[in-house]
Design a protein around this motif. Structure first.
Motif, PDB file in Angstrom:
ATOM      1  N   ILE A 115       0.829  -1.210   0.000  1.00 43.33           N
ATOM      2  CA  ILE A 115       0.000   0.000   0.000  1.00 43.33           C
ATOM      3  C   ILE A 115       0.859   1.253   0.000  1.00 43.33           C
ATOM      4  O   ILE A 115       0.575   2.217  -0.729  1.00 43.33           O
ATOM      5  CB  ILE A 115      -0.963  -0.021   1.205  1.00 43.33           C
ATOM      6  CG1 ILE A 115      -1.985  -1.150   1.040  1.00 43.33           C
ATOM      7  CG2 ILE A 115      -1.676   1.323   1.347  1.00 43.33           C
ATOM      8  CD1 ILE A 115      -2.833  -1.395   2.273  1.00 43.33           C
ATOM      9  N   VAL A 140      -5.879   2.124  -4.898  1.00 42.49           N
ATOM     10  CA  VAL A 140      -5.830   0.751  -4.391  1.00 42.49           C
ATOM     11  C   VAL A 140      -7.240   0.305  -4.025  1.00 42.49           C
ATOM     12  O   VAL A 140      -8.023   1.072  -3.448  1.00 42.49           O
ATOM     13  CB  VAL A 140      -4.916   0.646  -3.149  1.00 42.49           C
ATOM     14  CG1 VAL A 140      -4.893  -0.778  -2.609  1.00 42.49           C
ATOM     15  CG2 VAL A 140      -3.503   1.118  -3.483  1.00 42.49           C
ATOM     16  N   ILE A 184      -9.302  -3.166  -2.254  1.00 44.96           N
ATOM     17  CA  ILE A 184      -9.220  -4.464  -1.583  1.00 44.96           C
ATOM     18  C   ILE A 184     -10.428  -5.258  -2.025  1.00 44.96           C
ATOM     19  O   ILE A 184     -11.577  -4.792  -1.899  1.00 44.96           O
ATOM     20  CB  ILE A 184      -9.190  -4.299  -0.050  1.00 44.96           C
ATOM     21  CG1 ILE A 184      -7.923  -3.544   0.366  1.00 44.96           C
ATOM     22  CG2 ILE A 184      -9.261  -5.656   0.640  1.00 44.96           C
ATOM     23  CD1 ILE A 184      -7.855  -3.216   1.855  1.00 44.96           C
ATOM     24  N   LEU A 225      -3.240   2.411   5.651  1.00 42.12           N
ATOM     25  CA  LEU A 225      -4.546   2.899   5.216  1.00 42.12           C
ATOM     26  C   LEU A 225      -4.660   4.409   5.360  1.00 42.12           C
ATOM     27  O   LEU A 225      -5.374   5.063   4.602  1.00 42.12           O
ATOM     28  CB  LEU A 225      -5.651   2.213   6.029  1.00 42.12           C
ATOM     29  CG  LEU A 225      -5.811   0.704   5.809  1.00 42.12           C
ATOM     30  CD1 LEU A 225      -6.809   0.123   6.801  1.00 42.12           C
ATOM     31  CD2 LEU A 225      -6.246   0.399   4.377  1.00 42.12           C
ATOM     32  N   VAL A 272      -6.181   3.636  -0.536  1.00 45.64           N
ATOM     33  CA  VAL A 272      -7.244   2.633  -0.662  1.00 45.64           C
ATOM     34  C   VAL A 272      -8.578   3.341  -0.864  1.00 45.64           C
ATOM     35  O   VAL A 272      -9.003   4.142  -0.031  1.00 45.64           O
ATOM     36  CB  VAL A 272      -7.291   1.707   0.572  1.00 45.64           C
ATOM     37  CG1 VAL A 272      -8.449   0.727   0.448  1.00 45.64           C
ATOM     38  CG2 VAL A 272      -5.976   0.960   0.727  1.00 45.64           C
ATOM     39  N   VAL A 290     -13.333  -1.079  -0.463  1.00 47.52           N
ATOM     40  CA  VAL A 290     -13.056  -2.368   0.152  1.00 47.52           C
ATOM     41  C   VAL A 290     -14.244  -3.300  -0.113  1.00 47.52           C
ATOM     42  O   VAL A 290     -15.390  -2.955   0.185  1.00 47.52           O
ATOM     43  CB  VAL A 290     -12.831  -2.238   1.671  1.00 47.52           C
ATOM     44  CG1 VAL A 290     -12.574  -3.607   2.307  1.00 47.52           C
ATOM     45  CG2 VAL A 290     -11.662  -1.292   1.954  1.00 47.52           C
TER      46      VAL A 290
END
Length: 417
Positions: free
Chosen positions: A141, A151, A153, A174, A179, A182
């Motif tokens: 990350i 990014v 997940i 994070l 990110v 998710v």
């Protein structure tokens, strides 16, 4: 001849949006071929949704090909298992730091050179077993954040039992803000994510199906038609040391090995042929090899076979040729369901129970520590007689496909043309 205005209108059309070059961090080349199976499924599904054909996985352990792993893995697992948690973390800290600098980070940097975005995709990656995944995920990350790459997940599981240091590593990563979304594979993982990371980072999780459910499509497989004679069923062996490493209440080694033998003997007595195989982890292969002579003494020649798989495709094809399956390993069960092969799942890890409940087959989940082998054999015969409902199966597979489509939609929004 077209008018000048028509030519000008044609010239003004925007060029097609480039297909995003996606790099997927996972453990594709783990000796456990289930990890490769879900990785290959996710790669192809993303390309089919519109990702660039260069889309590929980056192995978090810097592996670049399928292999059988190291013979010393079982001994290492037993050694770590014998240590108190604080000593375990101390024992792994230096090796993790050395591997991060010398192997993992250079591998990640080289693989991300031409990437448009990053997916942390598939498997039980949000877990803190001896700081292994927290260290690797944080590195990945941070590297993506340094390059300005979004990014995501996707399709991961989340485990409990995090150390303070492991949670801090991932929380700090994070906090970089790289990110964007998710997507997790079960409700339990979503709850754990929220408590551990999601609320802290402002990243709620969405529920998706495991990408391994696309194995039938990825490898062009369906349930095979039984050939005349005894139906072939699979016994997917997992080593006691692996079960004990992950499960809170695992059977003792001798107890589990005797259970496998009793199960095979019962299945043969019921008229089945039995294929004894593994997902490929070295400790599982060693266990199956150690028990082979004992398996061979309980049945006439030809009633028990010992097929081996060295790639995810081989594992999927092996499973697709069965009439039924009994297994601990989650992606053996997922591949079985993907091909509409009835199964009995051996309870050992919450992730497996979560999957079985999610497809409405909790009656096919048993604990080998408290369930006689004869009962498991009877349950498998019943599952094979009932089968997997085609409409329910089609809905689950469609949900798995839709999840990847949703991921690609988010990627397309995040990647600048």
């Amino acid at each position: 001849m077209p008018s000048t205005s028509a030519l000008n209108h044609t010239a003004a059309r925007p060029s097609p949006r480039p297909r995003p070059r996606v790099r997927i961090f996972n453990v594709k080349y783990s000796p456990n071929l289930g990890d490769g199976l879900l990785s290959e499924c996710l790669e192809q599904a993303l390309v089919e949704c519109g990702a660039d054909e260069s889309t590929c996985s980056i192995d978090l352990a810097a592996r670049s090909a399928y292999g059988r792993g190291t013979a010393g893995r079982s001994a290492l697992m037993r050694m770590l298992q014998s240590l108190p948690p604080a000593l375990r973390r101390l024992a792994v800290r230096l090796p993790l730091a050395v591997q991060s600098r010398r192997r993992w980070l250079p591998h990640y940097r080289a693989a991300l050179r031409d990437a448009d975005c990053v997916v942390i995709g598939g498997g039980n990656l949000i877990a803190d077993l001896d700081l292994n995944f927290p260290t690797k995920l944080a590195l990945a990350i941070h590297e993506a954040a340094d390059r300005g790459l979004p990014v995501f997940i996707y399709g991961c599981g989340v485990s409990s039992g995090w150390s303070r240091q492991g949670a801090a590593l991932l929380q700090q990563a994070l906090a970089r803000g790289a990110v964007r979304q998710v997507f997790l594979r079960d409700e339990r993982s979503i709850s754990l994510w929220h408590d551990l990371f999601g609320e802290h980072a402002g990243l709620p999780a969405r529920l998706v199906r495991d990408p391994g459910l696309l194995a039938g499509e990825r490898y062009g497989l369906g349930a095979s038609q039984p050939r005349p004679g005894a139906v072939l069923v699979g016994l997917n062996v997992t080593a006691p040391v692996a079960v004990q490493y992950h499960a809170e209440h695992a059977p003792q080694a001798r107890q589990l090995e005797d259970w496998y033998l009793n199960l095979a003997e019962t299945l043969v007595a019921r008229g089945f042929r039995v294929a004894v195989f593994t997902n490929g982890s070295p400790e599982d292969r060693a266990c199956a090899a150690r028990l082979r002579s004992a398996f061979e003494t309980i049945a006439p020649p030809g009633q028990i076979s010992f097929p081996e798989a060295d790639t995810p495709g081989e594992l999927a094809r092996l499973i697709s040729g069965l009439g039924g399956l009994i297994a601990f390993r989650m992606h053996a069960i997922i591949a079985s369901y993907a091909c509409r092969i009835p199964f009995v799942a051996l309870d050992w890890d919450p992730k497996l129970a979560s999957f079985v409940h999610s497809i409405d087959h909790s009656e096919w989940l048993v604990d080998p520590a408290s369930t006689p082998a004869e009962t498991a054999a009877s349950l498998l015969a019943q599952a094979m007689a009932n089968g997997i409902a085609p409409n329910t199966h089609a809905r689950v597979i469609a949900q798995a496909r839709y999840g990847v489509e949703s991921l690609h939609t988010e990627i397309a929004r995040a990647v600048k043309p």
